[in-house]
Design a protein around this motif. Structure first.
Motif, short mmCIF file in Angstrom:
data_model
loop_
_atom_site.label_atom_id
_atom_site.label_comp_id
_atom_site.label_asym_id
_atom_site.label_seq_id
_atom_site.Cartn_x
_atom_site.Cartn_y
_atom_site.Cartn_z
N THR A 133 1.02 -1.13 0.02
CA THR A 133 0.00 -0.27 0.14
C THR A 133 0.84 1.22 -0.15
O THR A 133 0.52 2.25 -0.65
CB THR A 133 -0.98 0.08 1.21
OG1 THR A 133 -1.80 -1.11 1.29
CG2 THR A 133 -1.91 1.09 1.05
N CYS A 136 2.04 2.16 -3.42
CA CYS A 136 0.99 2.64 -4.30
C CYS A 136 0.64 4.03 -3.99
O CYS A 136 0.48 4.95 -4.67
CB CYS A 136 -0.14 1.61 -4.16
SG CYS A 136 -0.02 -0.03 -4.76
N ASP A 137 0.71 4.29 -2.47
CA ASP A 137 0.57 5.93 -2.11
C ASP A 137 1.62 6.85 -2.58
O ASP A 137 1.16 7.87 -3.09
CB ASP A 137 0.43 5.81 -0.53
CG ASP A 137 -0.73 5.05 -0.04
OD1 ASP A 137 -1.69 4.71 -0.63
OD2 ASP A 137 -0.94 4.84 1.16
N TYR A 140 1.07 7.20 -6.51
CA TYR A 140 -0.07 7.81 -6.70
C TYR A 140 0.27 9.32 -6.75
O TYR A 140 -0.12 10.13 -7.49
CB TYR A 140 -1.26 7.59 -5.70
CG TYR A 140 -2.31 8.39 -5.67
CD1 TYR A 140 -3.45 8.25 -6.74
CD2 TYR A 140 -2.59 9.37 -5.05
CE1 TYR A 140 -4.67 9.17 -6.55
CE2 TYR A 140 -3.82 10.35 -5.02
CZ TYR A 140 -4.70 10.11 -6.05
OH TYR A 140 -5.82 10.91 -5.98
N SER A 141 1.10 9.86 -5.57
CA SER A 141 1.51 11.17 -5.42
C SER A 141 2.24 11.51 -6.58
O SER A 141 2.25 12.73 -7.19
CB SER A 141 2.30 11.28 -4.10
OG SER A 141 1.66 10.99 -3.16
N SER A 249 -3.12 3.45 -7.74
CA SER A 249 -4.19 3.86 -7.34
C SER A 249 -4.05 3.98 -5.94
O SER A 249 -3.17 3.34 -5.15
CB SER A 249 -5.25 2.93 -7.89
OG SER A 249 -5.32 1.68 -7.10
N THR A 250 -5.33 4.55 -5.29
CA THR A 250 -5.08 4.54 -3.67
C THR A 250 -5.97 3.52 -2.91
O THR A 250 -6.13 3.31 -1.87
CB THR A 250 -5.79 5.96 -3.37
OG1 THR A 250 -6.99 6.17 -3.89
CG2 THR A 250 -4.75 7.27 -3.61
#
Length: 267
Positions: A133, A136-137, A140-141, A249-250
């Motif tokens: 996760t 992914c975060d 995303y940024s 993606s979040t």
């Protein structure tokens, strides 16, 4: 400003920020500063800046298990297969049909290479569900910052993510599996050569899937240019695009980005 070489501070800084769950906003802040000095969309996150080094260290810490489940089985298979073919090549000596046999074994190596590139690529693009996760975060940024900096380039949001996950993570782990604990020791010369070619292939395929003539001409080996023409299909581009969409993606993947405690200090 505190350190003479700011990269000395990267690893402890990343560990400390991970421990306090503050890494994502920090990376976003330094990445935004990095992008202000970036003039061309095709050079986004390609240098060794504070932002890229922080993301590199984060991926090494957080992505260890992800790499292991995605790549280790196929890396082990590559080592065994390459050793077998080159063991057959080495004792040929002055055999009367040595040239014919060498051609046959070389074609076997090319077939093996195609098989392994295809296999590594498939393992990567279907692994998004296992991507931690936290990674992914961060992706995303980075994706949204790059799109904001270059609003007229539709591909930059993908190249911003692929420059990390393909070029700095998977491709590096393929070419140096021992440094990521995917193999117990440095591979022998022939296995290392095969892994280097697979790594080059993964980098090219991961560059937002666009296999242009300029990219193909970067290969020193003529047979690699011919080899890559077989990958110039839309399905590879679409697979890369879907994978990059998924890992940036979040939506939650794993319950936690860090599967084991972060060591603030060693020794």
């Amino acid at each position: 400003e505190v350190c003479r070489d700011k990269y000395d501070a990267v690893l402890p800084l990343v560990r400390l920020l991970l421990h306090h769950h503050k890494l994502v906003p920090f990376v976003a802040a330094v990445a935004e500063l990095d992008l202000k000095d970036t003039q061309e969309a095709n050079t986004v996150f390609r240098g060794n800046s504070l932002a890229t080094r922080c993301v590199d260290e984060m991926m090494k810490i957080v992505g260890k298990h992800y790499l292991k489940v995605t790549l280790k089985p196929v890396i082990d298979e590559v080592g065994y297969s390459t050793e077998t073919v080159f063991r057959a090549l080495s004792p040929l000596g002055n055999h009367s049909d040595v040239n014919g046999l060498k051609k046959y074994l070389f074609s076997q190596l090319q077939e093996n290479l195609r098989y392994y590139v295809d296999k590594v690529f498939r393992e990567i693009v279907r692994s998004s569900i296992s991507c931690p996760t936290l990674m992914c975060d961060v992706f995303y940024s980075l994706r949204h910052l790059a799109a904001k900096r270059f609003p007229n380039d539709p591909h930059v949001q993908y190249s911003a993510v692929s420059s990390f996950v393909f070029l700095r993570f998977f491709a590096v782990a393929v070419v140096s599996p021992h440094t990521f604990h995917l193999r117990p020791h440095h591979p022998d010369a022939q296995t290392s050569r095969t892994l280097t070619l697979i790594s080059k292939a993964i980098q090219t395929l991961g560059s937002w899937g666009s296999l242009t003539k300029s990219k193909l001409s970067s290969f020193k080996e003529t047979f690699m240019c011919e080899f890559f023409k077989t990958f110039q299909e839309e399905k590879f581009t679409e697979s890369v695009k879907k994978f990059l969409d998924d890992v940036s993606s979040t939506e939650s993947k794993e319950p936690s980005g860090v599967s084991e405690p972060v060591h603030l200090k060693e020794g």
